[in-house]
Design a protein around this motif. Sequence first.
Motif, mmCIF file in Angstrom:
data_model
loop_
_atom_site.group_PDB
_atom_site.id
_atom_site.type_symbol
_atom_site.label_atom_id
_atom_site.label_comp_id
_atom_site.label_asym_id
_atom_site.label_seq_id
_atom_site.Cartn_x
_atom_site.Cartn_y
_atom_site.Cartn_z
ATOM 1 N N ILE A 133 0.839 -1.200 0.000
ATOM 2 C CA ILE A 133 0.000 0.000 0.000
ATOM 3 C C ILE A 133 0.877 1.254 0.000
ATOM 4 O O ILE A 133 0.517 2.267 0.596
ATOM 5 N N LEU A 136 -0.923 4.425 -1.104
ATOM 6 C CA LEU A 136 -1.789 5.002 -0.075
ATOM 7 C C LEU A 136 -0.959 5.692 0.996
ATOM 8 O O LEU A 136 -1.327 6.774 1.483
ATOM 9 N N GLY A 393 -15.762 -3.004 1.655
ATOM 10 C CA GLY A 393 -14.337 -2.777 1.505
ATOM 11 C C GLY A 393 -13.852 -3.229 0.156
ATOM 12 O O GLY A 393 -14.635 -3.440 -0.773
ATOM 13 N N ILE A 396 -7.724 -4.054 -0.038
ATOM 14 C CA ILE A 396 -6.757 -3.601 0.970
ATOM 15 C C ILE A 396 -7.397 -3.112 2.265
ATOM 16 O O ILE A 396 -6.709 -3.003 3.286
ATOM 17 N N TYR A 397 -8.685 -2.783 2.253
ATOM 18 C CA TYR A 397 -9.302 -2.316 3.500
ATOM 19 C C TYR A 397 -10.704 -2.885 3.631
ATOM 20 O O TYR A 397 -11.331 -3.301 2.645
ATOM 21 N N ARG A 398 -11.188 -2.910 4.881
ATOM 22 C CA ARG A 398 -12.536 -3.416 5.138
ATOM 23 C C ARG A 398 -13.087 -2.735 6.387
ATOM 24 O O ARG A 398 -12.362 -2.526 7.366
ATOM 25 N N PHE A 421 -12.092 -1.838 11.798
ATOM 26 C CA PHE A 421 -11.412 -1.372 10.589
ATOM 27 C C PHE A 421 -10.174 -2.222 10.339
ATOM 28 O O PHE A 421 -9.368 -2.465 11.252
ATOM 29 N N LEU A 423 -6.875 -2.575 7.583
ATOM 30 C CA LEU A 423 -6.088 -2.034 6.482
ATOM 31 C C LEU A 423 -4.849 -2.896 6.328
ATOM 32 O O LEU A 423 -4.080 -3.085 7.278
ATOM 33 N N ASP A 424 -4.666 -3.444 5.145
ATOM 34 C CA ASP A 424 -3.562 -4.366 4.882
ATOM 35 C C ASP A 424 -2.232 -3.745 5.299
ATOM 36 O O ASP A 424 -1.945 -2.587 4.995
ATOM 37 N N GLU A 493 -6.506 1.799 -3.491
ATOM 38 C CA GLU A 493 -5.865 2.701 -2.534
ATOM 39 C C GLU A 493 -6.601 4.035 -2.481
ATOM 40 O O GLU A 493 -6.781 4.611 -1.391
ATOM 41 N N ALA A 496 -9.703 3.728 -0.433
ATOM 42 C CA ALA A 496 -9.382 3.738 1.001
ATOM 43 C C ALA A 496 -9.061 5.154 1.467
ATOM 44 O O ALA A 496 -9.459 5.570 2.564
#
Length: 508
Positions: A133, A136, A393, A396-398, A421, A423-424, A493, A496
């Motif tokens: 990431i 990001l 999500g 990379i994120y949820r 939350f 985030l990878d 990214e 997110a």
Amino acid sequence: MARDDEDRDGGTRSRSRSRSPPKKRRAQETTDDLPQPYNANSLHATKRRATSPSEQPPPRKQKRPGARARISEAEREAIRQRQIQRDREAAEAAAAAAEQNHHRGRGNHDVVRQHYNSVPERGRQWRTTDSKIKGLRVFNNWIKSCLIQRYSPDEDHAPGSRESGRTSGKELLILDIGCGKGGDLNKWQQAPQAVQLYVGLDPADVSIEQARGRYRTMGNPRGGGRGGGRGGGHHRGPPARMFDARFHVKDCYGESIEDLEIIQQVGFDPSPMNRRGFDVVSMMFSMHYAFESEKNARNMLRNVAGALKKGGRFIGCIPNSDVLGEHVRAFNAKAAERRAAKKKPAETAEGSSGAGDAASGDQEPAAGAAGDAPEPEDGELEEGEAEPSAEWGNSIYRVRFPGPTPEDGVFRPAFGWKYNFFLDEAVEEVPEYVVPWEAFRALAEDYNLEMQYHRTFPEIWAAEKDDPELGPLSERMRVREPGGGPLLVSDDEMEAASFYIGFCFYKV
């Protein structure tokens, strides 16, 4: 500077004892010796206006020896019982609040603290080249640089004065709440207006130790740091003097920060007339933890307002409650459609079945017959299954709400809306809380904090990407290709990043 002033005051006190100091000075000596933290409002008694003999109230009539008070014994006992009852109710309420805080608040607080303590420090090289990431990461860092560049300087600070040497001599005092591992230290070193003092506070003790190490590395070029230089940051010019930095482990949402010595030295006063205090309070990607409860949110804002001088700035980044509300509303609308669709075939089948069909043998087999039950579609409920929680999500994120959410996506009341939350590479299912923007803005006004700026990350990018200073900075940070080229941030990214907003408040 504040420490030198205290030394001078101490010398004055030691010399004045031999010559009978005036009453006002003796009163000040007494208050200086008190063990509790300094609080100007509580240590100075209200002055009374002198009155002439003619204005003196008549002397109070003395009771006759042995005379009873005007209150009867029965009334006295009733008052005592009422006081006992009030004390009992207050103790029960405090115990209930402590129990709730233990099971909910402190539990979540410890989870967050332990998570950030366990996140490894991989180094700048890994973050900018090997991270999945990295786009990001650099985009979010550029956004934070934009906020610092735009809103950290005093209003009378001339743009470009630091590079040209035309500074006013005023250096900034910075308080970074939720400073983490010190990731913004270099951004403050590159601020348009020179920084004199940086104070970083965070509840994670391992993170604070890593922040101290990062600061030491910055001041030591041989250790791989930048030695106060500009690096790939905003300014091009000679290396700047390193600012003084202090780091403390502190829960700034559940506790007051006014007991810290460095905060006392700079000045802490929540009133709007505070002329001392910090120039800037920064809170990047951490304020949402305070909205677990109204008590924590108010304590957080009291710490911010108390630390800021009049005219000081409160800047930061938080999750966008509008984005959360839109996703929740869409999720609940689809869930309602699924429930309606599932209910309609059942009602139709019940209404169409009759004796004639049964007698003719043409009745269709029940939907629940073995081998004929349709597989539930994604998101539908199987029999006996609980209602699904709002979740969305990408790669990379949820975001996942563990409990019910408001159907209209409006979070009322404003506190306690927990979601998890992920985030990878950065955040592993940590509990966070919705910050309803309008509720936060109204609450901030109670503490003399007036909103000046509020934009989503995509809006900040659109407004600043072509700025003559911040645009080239985005290229040096590898946010986009050189020459005003395309973004080096993937669609996932960017989605997110769109989860957040940047803000600035002024203490008025």
